[in-house]
Design an enzyme around this catalytic site. Sequence first.
Site, PDB file in Angstrom:
ATOM      1  N   ARG A  62     -11.177 -20.290 -38.325  1.00 20.91           N
ATOM      2  CA  ARG A  62     -11.450 -19.272 -39.343  1.00 20.91           C
ATOM      3  C   ARG A  62     -11.072 -19.765 -40.738  1.00 20.91           C
ATOM      4  O   ARG A  62     -11.746 -19.451 -41.730  1.00 20.91           O
ATOM      5  CB  ARG A  62     -10.687 -17.999 -38.994  1.00 20.91           C
ATOM      6  CG  ARG A  62     -11.041 -16.787 -39.841  1.00 20.91           C
ATOM      7  CD  ARG A  62     -10.519 -15.519 -39.190  1.00 20.91           C
ATOM      8  NE  ARG A  62     -10.856 -14.340 -39.957  1.00 20.91           N
ATOM      9  CZ  ARG A  62      -9.959 -13.524 -40.509  1.00 20.91           C
ATOM     10  NH1 ARG A  62      -8.668 -13.786 -40.369  1.00 20.91           N
ATOM     11  NH2 ARG A  62     -10.332 -12.461 -41.189  1.00 20.91           N
ATOM     12  N   HIS A  66     -13.615 -19.538 -43.850  1.00 20.85           N
ATOM     13  CA  HIS A  66     -13.294 -18.786 -45.066  1.00 20.85           C
ATOM     14  C   HIS A  66     -13.158 -19.705 -46.274  1.00 20.85           C
ATOM     15  O   HIS A  66     -13.347 -19.260 -47.406  1.00 20.85           O
ATOM     16  CB  HIS A  66     -12.027 -17.977 -44.852  1.00 20.85           C
ATOM     17  CG  HIS A  66     -12.260 -16.704 -44.090  1.00 20.85           C
ATOM     18  ND1 HIS A  66     -11.673 -15.504 -44.422  1.00 20.85           N
ATOM     19  CD2 HIS A  66     -13.030 -16.433 -43.014  1.00 20.85           C
ATOM     20  CE1 HIS A  66     -12.066 -14.563 -43.582  1.00 20.85           C
ATOM     21  NE2 HIS A  66     -12.890 -15.113 -42.704  1.00 20.85           N
ATOM     22  N   ASP A  74     -13.734 -26.975 -50.105  1.00 22.90           N
ATOM     23  CA  ASP A  74     -12.883 -27.728 -51.043  1.00 22.90           C
ATOM     24  C   ASP A  74     -11.399 -27.429 -50.862  1.00 22.90           C
ATOM     25  O   ASP A  74     -10.583 -27.789 -51.718  1.00 22.90           O
ATOM     26  CB  ASP A  74     -13.283 -27.414 -52.485  1.00 22.90           C
ATOM     27  CG  ASP A  74     -12.997 -25.962 -52.876  1.00 22.90           C
ATOM     28  OD1 ASP A  74     -12.757 -25.132 -51.959  1.00 22.90           O
ATOM     29  OD2 ASP A  74     -13.018 -25.662 -54.082  1.00 22.90           O
ATOM     30  N   ASN A  91      -8.582 -12.007 -46.516  1.00 21.51           N
ATOM     31  CA  ASN A  91      -7.644 -13.039 -46.071  1.00 21.51           C
ATOM     32  C   ASN A  91      -6.192 -12.570 -45.984  1.00 21.51           C
ATOM     33  O   ASN A  91      -5.433 -13.045 -45.129  1.00 21.51           O
ATOM     34  CB  ASN A  91      -7.703 -14.240 -47.023  1.00 21.51           C
ATOM     35  CG  ASN A  91      -9.057 -14.914 -47.031  1.00 21.51           C
ATOM     36  OD1 ASN A  91      -9.788 -14.870 -46.050  1.00 21.51           O
ATOM     37  ND2 ASN A  91      -9.405 -15.535 -48.151  1.00 21.51           N
ATOM     38  N   HIS A 190     -16.238 -16.000 -32.352  1.00 23.39           N
ATOM     39  CA  HIS A 190     -15.411 -14.880 -31.891  1.00 23.39           C
ATOM     40  C   HIS A 190     -15.242 -14.880 -30.379  1.00 23.39           C
ATOM     41  O   HIS A 190     -14.698 -13.922 -29.824  1.00 23.39           O
ATOM     42  CB  HIS A 190     -16.024 -13.559 -32.363  1.00 23.39           C
ATOM     43  CG  HIS A 190     -15.881 -13.339 -33.831  1.00 23.39           C
ATOM     44  ND1 HIS A 190     -16.514 -12.305 -34.514  1.00 23.39           N
ATOM     45  CD2 HIS A 190     -15.166 -14.025 -34.775  1.00 23.39           C
ATOM     46  CE1 HIS A 190     -16.208 -12.380 -35.795  1.00 23.39           C
ATOM     47  NE2 HIS A 190     -15.398 -13.398 -35.983  1.00 23.39           N
TER      48      HIS A 190
END
Length: 328
Positions: A62, A66, A74, A91, A190
């Site tokens: 994840r 994200h 990056d 987050n 998932h």
Amino acid sequence: MKTSNNISFACFITISMLCLLANSQLTTTFYSQSCPKLQSIVRSQVMMALKTEMRMAASLLRLHFHDCFVNGCDASILLDGADGEKFALPNNNSVRGYEVVDAIKTAVERSCSGVVSCADILTIAARDSVVLSGGTGWPVLLGRRDGFVANQSGANSNLPAPFENIGNITLKFEAVGLNLTDVVSLSGAHTIGQASCATFGNRLFNFSGTNAPDSTLLDQNMLTGLQNLCPVNGDSSRTSPLDWNSTDLFDNHYFQNLVKGRGVLESDQILYSSDEALTTTRSLVELYSKDKDAFANDFKNSMIKMGNIQPLTGSAGEIRRNCRVVNS
């Protein structure tokens, strides 16, 4: 309308060309001379983390997802600071694994100091997390560099939410050069991991003002279990496996659950049960539920595509010494 379509097409072509340019600068052998033990070092550290907590596989996967959806791949998600991506709504108190990345970076630095980017570490760790959970691996293209700035507002707006419909989710994928197949295959991540009550509790008692649970939750035993876990006004931080009855194995069981109405998140179940799914995603869910190899192949390809979202290469960015802060 025609002008709008032309602009959208031009944006898509621009993103595609940037991805092609980036791909030409990324290679599986990027560190073969400068850090030849990189892959084994990362694999060893991920393995140690999973021995401590198997859920960490989903957390590392994840983290990569994200990261790539905001500013490209990056490692901007790793930067500390109140205005960083860590504290964006999708987050904060949700994304995990930062300490594991720190441990990987420390081990890599001991072997080859100042050479390997945090962005590449995230990419390798995501692949290894899938493999060590029983999934199929893929060759990881390397050569990314680390960004200088985080983008909290971008994280708030660019990341798909568990309450969104297929149309909105697809638009967010298309904005970074991904397509509908990528939406479904990457949702298959998932098959491992946990979700908090905060992300699905709205489905359990009074869904959309109906005074009843979400009608697409077809398994009464599962519904009762989730209601007991997440009562009204209960602890919203409590968690449930995303893949009901299959917590830690990376396979196609997640899609089999969607066909049976056992998706925990609304954004998962709509891939099969919504009216929108009939002409978009349902056929892929059905295919993956029956053909684990088709899912594994598409997931592998989608992960490679996602890992190539606007990476910094060449002299752009830097190689962070500490993944949490830019070099001074």
